[in-house]
Design a protein around this motif. Structure first.
Motif, PDB file in Angstrom:
ATOM      1  N   GLY A 136    -103.592  81.577  -9.019  1.00 43.29           N
ATOM      2  CA  GLY A 136    -103.826  82.850  -9.692  1.00 43.29           C
ATOM      3  C   GLY A 136    -103.090  84.004  -9.041  1.00 43.29           C
ATOM      4  N   VAL A 137    -102.957  83.968  -7.734  1.00 43.13           N
ATOM      5  CA  VAL A 137    -102.293  85.053  -7.012  1.00 43.13           C
ATOM      6  C   VAL A 137    -100.781  84.986  -7.168  1.00 43.13           C
ATOM      7  N   THR A 138    -100.221  83.794  -7.000  1.00 44.74           N
ATOM      8  CA  THR A 138     -98.761  83.653  -6.997  1.00 44.74           C
ATOM      9  C   THR A 138     -98.189  83.238  -8.348  1.00 44.74           C
ATOM     10  N   ARG A 139     -99.016  82.755  -9.251  1.00 48.54           N
ATOM     11  CA  ARG A 139     -98.615  82.267 -10.572  1.00 48.54           C
ATOM     12  C   ARG A 139     -97.739  81.023 -10.488  1.00 48.54           C
ATOM     13  N   MET A 140     -97.827  80.289  -9.399  1.00 50.49           N
ATOM     14  CA  MET A 140     -97.098  79.022  -9.294  1.00 50.49           C
ATOM     15  C   MET A 140     -97.910  77.946 -10.007  1.00 50.49           C
ATOM     16  N   THR A 141     -97.229  76.957 -10.541  1.00 51.87           N
ATOM     17  CA  THR A 141     -97.943  75.880 -11.226  1.00 51.87           C
ATOM     18  C   THR A 141     -97.565  74.522 -10.642  1.00 51.87           C
ATOM     19  N   VAL A 142     -96.484  73.948 -11.109  1.00 52.58           N
ATOM     20  CA  VAL A 142     -96.112  72.593 -10.709  1.00 52.58           C
ATOM     21  C   VAL A 142     -95.831  72.519  -9.224  1.00 52.58           C
ATOM     22  N   SER A 143     -95.094  73.488  -8.692  1.00 56.00           N
ATOM     23  CA  SER A 143     -94.777  73.452  -7.264  1.00 56.00           C
ATOM     24  C   SER A 143     -96.033  73.565  -6.414  1.00 56.00           C
ATOM     25  N   LEU A 144     -97.012  74.335  -6.861  1.00 60.55           N
ATOM     26  CA  LEU A 144     -98.261  74.457  -6.115  1.00 60.55           C
ATOM     27  C   LEU A 144     -99.034  73.149  -6.121  1.00 60.55           C
ATOM     28  N   SER A 168    -106.325  78.895 -13.667  1.00 56.94           N
ATOM     29  CA  SER A 168    -106.191  80.139 -12.904  1.00 56.94           C
ATOM     30  C   SER A 168    -104.939  80.915 -13.315  1.00 56.94           C
ATOM     31  N   LYS A 169    -103.881  80.213 -13.657  1.00 55.95           N
ATOM     32  CA  LYS A 169    -102.668  80.904 -14.130  1.00 55.95           C
ATOM     33  C   LYS A 169    -102.925  81.591 -15.458  1.00 55.95           C
ATOM     34  N   PHE A 170    -103.618  80.923 -16.377  1.00 57.98           N
ATOM     35  CA  PHE A 170    -103.947  81.545 -17.663  1.00 57.98           C
ATOM     36  C   PHE A 170    -104.834  82.774 -17.482  1.00 57.98           C
ATOM     37  N   VAL A 171    -105.817  82.666 -16.610  1.00 60.72           N
ATOM     38  CA  VAL A 171    -106.707  83.808 -16.363  1.00 60.72           C
ATOM     39  C   VAL A 171    -105.926  84.953 -15.726  1.00 60.72           C
ATOM     40  N   ALA A 172    -105.080  84.645 -14.748  1.00 60.16           N
ATOM     41  CA  ALA A 172    -104.290  85.685 -14.085  1.00 60.16           C
ATOM     42  C   ALA A 172    -103.314  86.335 -15.061  1.00 60.16           C
ATOM     43  N   ASP A 173    -102.708  85.542 -15.939  1.00 64.12           N
ATOM     44  CA  ASP A 173    -101.793  86.106 -16.940  1.00 64.12           C
ATOM     45  C   ASP A 173    -102.536  87.010 -17.924  1.00 64.12           C
TER      46      ASP A 173
END
Length: 193
Positions: A136-144, A168-173
């Motif tokens: 959520g903080v960095t918006r990384m997906t696959v690499s994370l 978490s990426k969807f919520v952060a976006d």
């Protein structure tokens, strides 16, 4: 400014048992399994309420201190503190679920645990929580997801980690447009390369 933040961080962190060491040693303890039980560990069901409150308090302290330190004009990071905050919250949730399973047995939602000895592992919740917060903080997906699987050496946890990172990426976006790194560059008025 830096000396004051260091002193405040030391004064706040030292009295709390889990925050006395480095972030890396704390992550190692949070990602570790419960093999021995004792008053100082994060595994004693007898002291569950104290441990859960301590984990949540530590996560809140780390969050507030990370807010202040990330805004300073000195080299510092948000990668490991984000992992630590997520792991603390995840471990608190995992230990809460483990405590509920201990007190309620193999009934209701824990029916699938009937034929196993160790059904709930708080370390897995810590891993998933760390990945979720960092995602959520960095918006990384696959690499994370790859980083978390490499760090924990747990290929069997790839599905929950993936799910947590994507959510978490969807919520952060939905809450903001860019990652914290891009926002920090814009706040400082630096050119975006």
């Amino acid at each position: 400014e830096v000396a004051v933040i260091c002193m405040v961080t030391s004064i706040v962190d030292y009295p709390v048992v889990y925050l006395q060491g480095s972030n890396i040693s704390l992550l190692h303890a949070l990602f570790g399994e419960c093999k021995e039980e004792g008053a100082q560990t994060m595994c004693s069901i007898d002291h569950a309420d104290q441990i859960i409150i301590s984990l949540l308090l530590c996560a809140s302290i780390k969050f507030v201190l990370t807010l202040f330190t990330f805004g300073l004009k000195v080299p510092g990071g948000i990668f490991v503190p984000s992992l630590t905050i997520g792991a603390l919250y995840g471990r608190a949730v995992g230990f809460s679920v483990q405590t509920l399973h201990h007190y309620y047995g193999d009934n209701y939602v824990f029916d699938a645990c009937r034929h196993t000895t160790t059904c709930i592992n708080p370390a897995i919740y810590a891993i998933v929580g760390a990945a979720a917060v960092l995602g959520g903080v960095t918006r990384m997906t696959v690499s994370l997801v790859v980083i978390m699987i490499e760090v924990t050496n747990g290929l069997q946890y790839v599905l929950p980690v993936m799910f947590a990172v994507i959510i978490s990426k969807f919520v952060a976006d939905a809450l903001g447009d860019e990652s914290i790194y891009i926002e920090h560059i814009r706040l400082n008025g630096l050119p975006l390369l």
